[in-house]
Write a protein that holds these residues in place. Sequence first.
Motif, mmCIF file in Angstrom:
data_model
loop_
_atom_site.group_PDB
_atom_site.id
_atom_site.type_symbol
_atom_site.label_atom_id
_atom_site.label_comp_id
_atom_site.label_asym_id
_atom_site.label_seq_id
_atom_site.Cartn_x
_atom_site.Cartn_y
_atom_site.Cartn_z
ATOM 1 N N PRO A 225 41.472 -2.265 72.083
ATOM 2 C CA PRO A 225 40.718 -2.900 71.450
ATOM 3 C C PRO A 225 39.566 -2.426 71.253
ATOM 4 C CG PRO A 225 43.041 -3.721 72.128
ATOM 5 C CD PRO A 225 42.262 -2.619 72.992
ATOM 6 N N SER A 226 39.172 -2.876 72.571
ATOM 7 C CA SER A 226 36.923 -2.686 72.858
ATOM 8 C C SER A 226 36.514 -1.987 72.279
ATOM 9 C CB SER A 226 36.994 -2.970 74.281
ATOM 10 O OG SER A 226 35.524 -2.834 74.958
ATOM 11 N N THR A 227 37.279 -1.023 71.618
ATOM 12 C CA THR A 227 36.700 0.439 71.492
ATOM 13 C C THR A 227 35.966 -0.332 69.498
ATOM 14 O OG1 THR A 227 36.872 1.655 72.568
ATOM 15 C CG2 THR A 227 36.117 2.611 70.280
ATOM 16 N N ALA A 228 37.685 -0.660 69.152
ATOM 17 C CA ALA A 228 37.350 -1.203 67.990
ATOM 18 C C ALA A 228 36.521 -2.489 67.430
ATOM 19 C CB ALA A 228 38.740 -1.403 67.948
ATOM 20 N N ALA A 229 36.366 -3.374 68.627
ATOM 21 C CA ALA A 229 35.800 -4.585 68.464
ATOM 22 C C ALA A 229 33.925 -3.784 67.802
ATOM 23 C CB ALA A 229 35.652 -5.058 69.818
ATOM 24 N N HIS A 230 33.397 -3.446 69.244
ATOM 25 C CA HIS A 230 32.411 -2.190 69.376
ATOM 26 C C HIS A 230 31.887 -1.613 67.715
ATOM 27 C CE1 HIS A 230 32.214 -2.824 73.512
ATOM 28 N NE2 HIS A 230 31.273 -2.791 73.176
ATOM 29 N N MET A 231 33.047 -1.386 67.632
ATOM 30 C CA MET A 231 32.465 0.006 65.864
ATOM 31 C C MET A 231 32.827 -1.260 64.914
ATOM 32 S SD MET A 231 32.606 3.146 66.655
ATOM 33 C CE MET A 231 32.825 3.447 64.633
ATOM 34 N N GLY A 232 33.565 -2.323 64.610
ATOM 35 C CA GLY A 232 33.421 -3.275 63.734
ATOM 36 C C GLY A 232 32.600 -4.190 63.594
ATOM 37 N N LEU A 285 31.626 -8.563 55.484
ATOM 38 C CA LEU A 285 31.581 -9.851 55.815
ATOM 39 C C LEU A 285 33.751 -10.084 55.712
ATOM 40 C CD1 LEU A 285 28.475 -12.319 56.210
ATOM 41 C CD2 LEU A 285 28.851 -10.445 57.752
ATOM 42 N N ILE A 286 33.308 -10.330 54.620
ATOM 43 C CA ILE A 286 34.390 -10.756 54.754
ATOM 44 C C ILE A 286 36.045 -9.623 54.523
ATOM 45 C CG2 ILE A 286 36.691 -11.109 52.329
ATOM 46 C CD1 ILE A 286 34.360 -12.400 51.238
ATOM 47 N N LEU A 287 35.504 -8.509 54.883
ATOM 48 C CA LEU A 287 36.544 -7.149 54.806
ATOM 49 C C LEU A 287 36.523 -6.909 56.950
ATOM 50 C CD1 LEU A 287 34.987 -4.729 52.292
ATOM 51 C CD2 LEU A 287 37.170 -6.324 52.729
ATOM 52 N N LYS A 288 35.414 -7.558 57.153
ATOM 53 C CA LYS A 288 34.669 -7.326 58.914
ATOM 54 C C LYS A 288 35.679 -8.658 59.485
ATOM 55 C CE LYS A 288 33.302 -3.283 58.432
ATOM 56 N NZ LYS A 288 33.911 -2.481 58.663
ATOM 57 N N ASN A 289 36.005 -9.646 59.009
ATOM 58 C CA ASN A 289 36.473 -10.618 59.893
ATOM 59 C C ASN A 289 38.223 -10.660 59.021
ATOM 60 O OD1 ASN A 289 37.179 -13.969 59.578
ATOM 61 N ND2 ASN A 289 35.929 -13.508 60.595
ATOM 62 N N ASN A 290 38.860 -10.709 60.105
ATOM 63 C CA ASN A 290 40.873 -11.334 59.835
ATOM 64 C C ASN A 290 40.647 -12.198 59.209
ATOM 65 O OD1 ASN A 290 40.906 -8.387 61.393
ATOM 66 N ND2 ASN A 290 40.730 -9.795 63.154
#
Length: 300
Positions: A225-232, A285-290
Amino acid sequence: MPSKVESILMLIAVGEFSMGMLGNTFIVLVNCLDWVKNKKMASVDLILASLAMSRICLLCIILLDGFILVLYPDVYATGKQMKIIDFFWTLTNHLSVWFATCLSIFYFLKIANFFHPLFLWMKWRIDRVILWILLGCLALSVFISLLVTENLNDDFRLCVKAKRKTNSTLRCRVNKAQYASTKILLNLLTLFPFSVSLISFLLLIFSLWRHTRQMQLNATGCSDPSTAAHMGAMKAVISFLLLFINYCLAFLVATSSYFMPETELAVIWGELIALIYPSSHSFILILKNNKLRQASLRVL
Protein backbone atom coordinates in the motif's frame (compact mmCIF):
# COMPACT_ATOMS: atom_id res chain seq x y z
CA MET A 1 -19.30 41.03 -35.12
CA PRO A 2 -16.71 38.34 -34.34
CA SER A 3 -14.84 36.77 -37.23
CA LYS A 4 -15.22 33.11 -38.19
CA VAL A 5 -11.95 32.17 -36.51
CA GLU A 6 -12.91 34.00 -33.31
CA SER A 7 -16.31 32.27 -33.29
CA ILE A 8 -14.71 28.82 -33.64
CA LEU A 9 -12.19 29.55 -30.88
CA MET A 10 -14.91 30.81 -28.55
CA LEU A 11 -16.98 27.65 -29.19
CA ILE A 12 -13.95 25.56 -28.21
CA ALA A 13 -13.52 27.74 -25.11
CA VAL A 14 -17.16 27.15 -24.15
CA GLY A 15 -16.61 23.40 -24.50
CA GLU A 16 -13.53 23.50 -22.26
CA PHE A 17 -15.40 25.71 -19.80
CA SER A 18 -18.32 23.26 -19.65
CA MET A 19 -16.03 20.29 -18.98
CA GLY A 20 -14.14 22.22 -16.30
CA MET A 21 -17.35 23.30 -14.60
CA LEU A 22 -18.63 19.73 -14.66
CA GLY A 23 -15.52 18.28 -13.00
CA ASN A 24 -14.97 21.02 -10.41
CA THR A 25 -18.66 21.30 -9.50
CA PHE A 26 -18.75 17.53 -8.99
CA ILE A 27 -15.80 17.76 -6.57
CA VAL A 28 -17.49 20.54 -4.58
CA LEU A 29 -20.88 18.79 -4.44
CA VAL A 30 -19.50 15.40 -3.35
CA ASN A 31 -17.38 16.89 -0.57
CA CYS A 32 -20.10 19.28 0.62
CA LEU A 33 -22.75 16.54 0.70
CA ASP A 34 -20.34 14.32 2.62
CA TRP A 35 -19.72 17.21 5.03
CA VAL A 36 -23.45 17.66 5.62
CA LYS A 37 -23.89 13.92 6.11
CA ASN A 38 -20.99 13.34 8.50
CA LYS A 39 -20.92 16.80 10.16
CA LYS A 40 -17.21 17.06 9.45
CA MET A 41 -14.82 17.33 6.52
CA ALA A 42 -11.45 15.66 6.19
CA SER A 43 -8.43 17.85 5.49
CA VAL A 44 -7.90 16.52 1.98
CA ASP A 45 -11.60 17.04 1.18
CA LEU A 46 -11.39 20.63 2.42
CA ILE A 47 -8.39 21.30 0.19
CA LEU A 48 -10.04 19.67 -2.83
CA ALA A 49 -13.29 21.60 -2.33
CA SER A 50 -11.42 24.91 -1.93
CA LEU A 51 -9.31 24.17 -5.00
CA ALA A 52 -12.38 23.27 -7.06
CA MET A 53 -14.24 26.45 -6.03
CA SER A 54 -11.27 28.62 -6.92
CA ARG A 55 -11.08 26.96 -10.34
CA ILE A 56 -14.81 27.42 -10.93
CA CYS A 57 -14.29 31.16 -10.43
CA LEU A 58 -11.14 31.11 -12.58
CA LEU A 59 -12.98 29.40 -15.44
CA CYS A 60 -15.78 31.98 -15.27
CA ILE A 61 -13.34 34.91 -15.32
CA ILE A 62 -11.30 33.55 -18.26
CA LEU A 63 -14.41 32.89 -20.35
CA LEU A 64 -15.93 36.26 -19.42
CA ASP A 65 -12.75 38.07 -20.46
CA GLY A 66 -12.75 36.23 -23.79
CA PHE A 67 -16.38 37.10 -24.55
CA ILE A 68 -15.83 40.74 -23.62
CA LEU A 69 -12.82 40.93 -25.93
CA VAL A 70 -14.74 39.41 -28.87
CA LEU A 71 -18.29 40.76 -28.39
CA TYR A 72 -17.90 43.97 -26.38
CA PRO A 73 -14.46 45.43 -27.18
CA ASP A 74 -15.61 48.90 -26.10
CA VAL A 75 -15.50 47.73 -22.49
CA TYR A 76 -11.71 47.71 -22.83
CA ALA A 77 -11.83 51.48 -23.09
CA THR A 78 -13.05 51.81 -19.49
CA GLY A 79 -10.35 51.08 -16.95
CA LYS A 80 -12.68 50.57 -13.98
CA GLN A 81 -14.53 47.53 -15.36
CA MET A 82 -11.37 45.93 -16.65
CA LYS A 83 -9.56 46.47 -13.36
CA ILE A 84 -12.35 44.53 -11.65
CA ILE A 85 -11.88 41.63 -14.09
CA ASP A 86 -8.10 41.83 -13.72
CA PHE A 87 -8.44 41.75 -9.94
CA PHE A 88 -10.62 38.62 -9.89
CA TRP A 89 -8.49 36.90 -12.54
CA THR A 90 -5.34 37.53 -10.50
CA LEU A 91 -7.11 36.47 -7.29
CA THR A 92 -8.53 33.21 -8.63
CA ASN A 93 -5.28 32.44 -10.44
CA HIS A 94 -3.19 32.73 -7.28
CA LEU A 95 -5.80 30.93 -5.16
CA SER A 96 -5.82 28.01 -7.58
CA VAL A 97 -2.02 27.79 -7.53
CA TRP A 98 -1.71 28.10 -3.75
CA PHE A 99 -4.48 25.57 -3.03
CA ALA A 100 -2.90 23.09 -5.47
CA THR A 101 0.40 23.64 -3.66
CA CYS A 102 -1.32 22.92 -0.34
CA LEU A 103 -2.61 19.67 -1.83
CA SER A 104 0.91 18.72 -2.94
CA ILE A 105 2.30 19.45 0.53
CA PHE A 106 -0.52 17.48 2.16
CA TYR A 107 0.19 14.44 -0.02
CA PHE A 108 3.87 14.72 0.80
CA LEU A 109 3.35 14.95 4.56
CA LYS A 110 0.81 12.12 4.69
CA ILE A 111 2.58 9.65 2.40
CA ALA A 112 6.33 10.26 2.58
CA ASN A 113 8.42 8.33 5.10
CA PHE A 114 10.98 10.52 6.86
CA PHE A 115 12.07 10.57 10.48
CA HIS A 116 13.33 14.14 10.75
CA PRO A 117 11.78 15.89 13.80
CA LEU A 118 10.57 18.85 11.69
CA PHE A 119 8.85 16.55 9.20
CA LEU A 120 7.19 14.52 11.97
CA TRP A 121 6.03 17.71 13.69
CA MET A 122 4.54 19.07 10.45
CA LYS A 123 2.89 15.72 9.72
CA TRP A 124 1.30 15.74 13.18
CA ARG A 125 0.12 19.37 12.93
CA ILE A 126 -1.09 19.56 9.33
CA ASP A 127 -4.68 18.44 10.03
CA ARG A 128 -5.06 21.03 12.81
CA VAL A 129 -3.79 24.01 10.86
CA ILE A 130 -4.96 23.27 7.32
CA LEU A 131 -7.96 25.60 7.60
CA TRP A 132 -5.71 28.47 8.76
CA ILE A 133 -3.26 27.72 5.96
CA LEU A 134 -6.06 27.98 3.37
CA LEU A 135 -7.30 31.24 4.92
CA GLY A 136 -3.72 32.54 4.84
CA CYS A 137 -3.51 31.67 1.14
CA LEU A 138 -6.75 33.59 0.58
CA ALA A 139 -5.45 36.67 2.41
CA LEU A 140 -2.13 36.57 0.55
CA SER A 141 -3.89 36.21 -2.82
CA VAL A 142 -6.17 39.18 -2.08
CA PHE A 143 -3.15 41.30 -1.12
CA ILE A 144 -1.23 40.36 -4.27
CA SER A 145 -4.29 40.98 -6.45
CA LEU A 146 -4.85 44.45 -5.01
CA LEU A 147 -1.19 45.31 -5.40
CA VAL A 148 -0.87 44.06 -8.98
CA THR A 149 -4.22 45.41 -10.21
CA GLU A 150 -3.46 48.87 -8.83
CA ASN A 151 -0.27 49.01 -10.92
CA LEU A 152 -1.67 47.59 -14.18
CA ASN A 153 -1.24 49.82 -17.20
CA ASP A 154 -4.67 50.71 -18.62
CA ASP A 155 -3.09 51.77 -21.92
CA PHE A 156 -2.83 48.09 -22.84
CA ARG A 157 -6.61 47.71 -22.68
CA LEU A 158 -7.06 50.85 -24.76
CA CYS A 159 -4.56 49.52 -27.28
CA VAL A 160 -6.66 46.40 -27.90
CA LYS A 161 -9.66 48.55 -28.77
CA ALA A 162 -7.58 50.94 -30.86
CA LYS A 163 -6.07 48.13 -32.93
CA ARG A 164 -9.52 46.74 -33.67
CA LYS A 165 -10.83 50.08 -34.89
CA THR A 166 -7.82 51.27 -36.85
CA ASN A 167 -6.45 48.00 -38.22
CA SER A 168 -3.18 48.43 -36.30
CA THR A 169 -2.43 51.82 -37.88
CA LEU A 170 -2.84 53.84 -34.70
CA ARG A 171 0.37 54.17 -32.70
CA CYS A 172 -0.50 53.08 -29.17
CA ARG A 173 1.26 55.07 -26.53
CA VAL A 174 2.15 52.43 -23.98
CA ASN A 175 4.90 52.47 -21.43
CA LYS A 176 6.31 49.08 -22.40
CA ALA A 177 8.83 48.96 -19.56
CA GLN A 178 6.14 49.48 -16.91
CA TYR A 179 3.73 47.04 -18.55
CA ALA A 180 6.39 44.35 -18.99
CA SER A 181 7.67 44.71 -15.42
CA THR A 182 4.16 44.37 -13.99
CA LYS A 183 3.47 41.23 -16.00
CA ILE A 184 6.86 39.73 -15.16
CA LEU A 185 6.19 40.36 -11.47
CA LEU A 186 2.75 38.76 -11.79
CA ASN A 187 4.27 35.59 -13.26
CA LEU A 188 7.22 35.50 -10.85
CA LEU A 189 4.88 35.56 -7.86
CA THR A 190 3.59 32.12 -8.85
CA LEU A 191 7.11 30.65 -8.95
CA PHE A 192 7.28 30.23 -5.18
CA PRO A 193 4.24 27.91 -4.81
CA PHE A 194 5.33 26.11 -7.99
CA SER A 195 8.80 25.58 -6.46
CA VAL A 196 7.24 24.23 -3.25
CA SER A 197 5.19 21.72 -5.27
CA LEU A 198 8.29 20.73 -7.22
CA ILE A 199 10.27 20.17 -4.01
CA SER A 200 7.39 18.08 -2.61
CA PHE A 201 7.44 15.98 -5.78
CA LEU A 202 11.22 15.43 -5.59
CA LEU A 203 11.01 14.48 -1.92
CA LEU A 204 8.24 12.01 -2.72
CA ILE A 205 10.49 10.43 -5.35
CA PHE A 206 13.29 10.18 -2.79
CA SER A 207 10.92 8.69 -0.20
CA LEU A 208 9.66 6.14 -2.73
CA TRP A 209 13.23 5.22 -3.68
CA ARG A 210 14.17 4.63 -0.03
CA HIS A 211 11.01 2.62 0.58
CA THR A 212 11.49 0.49 -2.56
CA ARG A 213 15.13 -0.16 -1.68
CA GLN A 214 14.18 -1.23 1.84
CA MET A 215 11.51 -3.60 0.49
CA GLN A 216 14.01 -5.13 -1.92
CA LEU A 217 16.60 -5.63 0.83
CA ASN A 218 14.00 -7.34 2.97
CA ALA A 219 12.93 -9.46 -0.03
CA THR A 220 9.28 -8.64 0.58
CA GLY A 221 8.51 -7.25 -2.87
CA CYS A 222 7.33 -3.79 -3.84
CA SER A 223 3.59 -4.28 -4.25
CA ASP A 224 2.43 -2.80 -0.97
CA PRO A 225 0.00 0.00 0.00
CA SER A 226 2.79 2.49 0.73
CA THR A 227 4.28 2.11 -2.75
CA ALA A 228 0.84 2.50 -4.33
CA ALA A 229 0.19 5.61 -2.23
CA HIS A 230 3.54 7.09 -3.28
CA MET A 231 2.82 6.46 -6.95
CA GLY A 232 -0.69 7.91 -6.75
CA ALA A 233 0.50 11.08 -5.02
CA MET A 234 3.39 11.50 -7.47
CA LYS A 235 1.04 11.19 -10.45
CA ALA A 236 -1.29 13.81 -8.97
CA VAL A 237 1.57 16.24 -8.26
CA ILE A 238 3.33 15.79 -11.60
CA SER A 239 0.06 16.28 -13.49
CA PHE A 240 -0.38 19.58 -11.65
CA LEU A 241 3.19 20.65 -12.44
CA LEU A 242 2.92 19.85 -16.16
CA LEU A 243 -0.49 21.48 -16.56
CA PHE A 244 0.63 24.51 -14.58
CA ILE A 245 3.67 25.00 -16.83
CA ASN A 246 1.31 24.89 -19.82
CA TYR A 247 -0.99 27.38 -18.07
CA CYS A 248 1.87 29.78 -17.29
CA LEU A 249 3.01 29.77 -20.92
CA ALA A 250 -0.54 30.45 -22.10
CA PHE A 251 -0.95 33.18 -19.50
CA LEU A 252 2.30 34.74 -20.68
CA VAL A 253 1.02 34.75 -24.27
CA ALA A 254 -2.27 36.36 -23.23
CA THR A 255 -0.67 39.04 -21.07
CA SER A 256 2.08 39.81 -23.58
CA SER A 257 -0.24 39.97 -26.57
CA TYR A 258 0.35 43.69 -27.05
CA PHE A 259 3.70 42.87 -28.60
CA MET A 260 2.03 40.55 -31.16
CA PRO A 261 0.48 41.62 -34.49
CA GLU A 262 -2.96 40.04 -33.92
CA THR A 263 -3.74 41.11 -30.37
CA GLU A 264 -7.28 39.72 -30.12
CA LEU A 265 -6.42 36.30 -31.55
CA ALA A 266 -3.31 36.07 -29.37
CA VAL A 267 -5.38 36.73 -26.24
CA ILE A 268 -8.07 34.22 -27.27
CA TRP A 269 -5.49 31.53 -28.08
CA GLY A 270 -3.76 32.16 -24.76
CA GLU A 271 -7.04 31.91 -22.85
CA LEU A 272 -8.02 28.79 -24.82
CA ILE A 273 -4.82 27.02 -23.77
CA ALA A 274 -5.11 28.39 -20.22
CA LEU A 275 -8.54 26.78 -19.84
CA ILE A 276 -6.96 23.33 -20.18
CA TYR A 277 -5.32 23.59 -16.75
CA PRO A 278 -8.37 24.18 -14.48
CA SER A 279 -10.58 21.97 -16.68
CA SER A 280 -8.53 18.79 -17.08
CA HIS A 281 -6.81 18.70 -13.68
CA SER A 282 -10.17 18.31 -11.92
CA PHE A 283 -10.76 14.97 -13.67
CA ILE A 284 -7.26 13.80 -12.73
CA LEU A 285 -8.04 14.58 -9.09
CA ILE A 286 -11.32 12.68 -9.34
CA LEU A 287 -9.56 9.60 -10.71
CA LYS A 288 -6.85 9.74 -8.02
CA ASN A 289 -9.26 10.13 -5.08
CA ASN A 290 -11.07 6.97 -3.97
CA LYS A 291 -14.20 8.71 -2.68
CA LEU A 292 -14.56 10.93 -5.76
CA ARG A 293 -13.85 8.05 -8.12
CA GLN A 294 -16.47 5.82 -6.48
CA ALA A 295 -19.01 8.67 -6.49
CA SER A 296 -18.38 9.29 -10.20
CA LEU A 297 -18.88 5.59 -10.94
CA ARG A 298 -22.19 5.64 -9.07
CA VAL A 299 -23.30 8.65 -11.08
CA LEU A 300 -22.31 6.99 -14.35
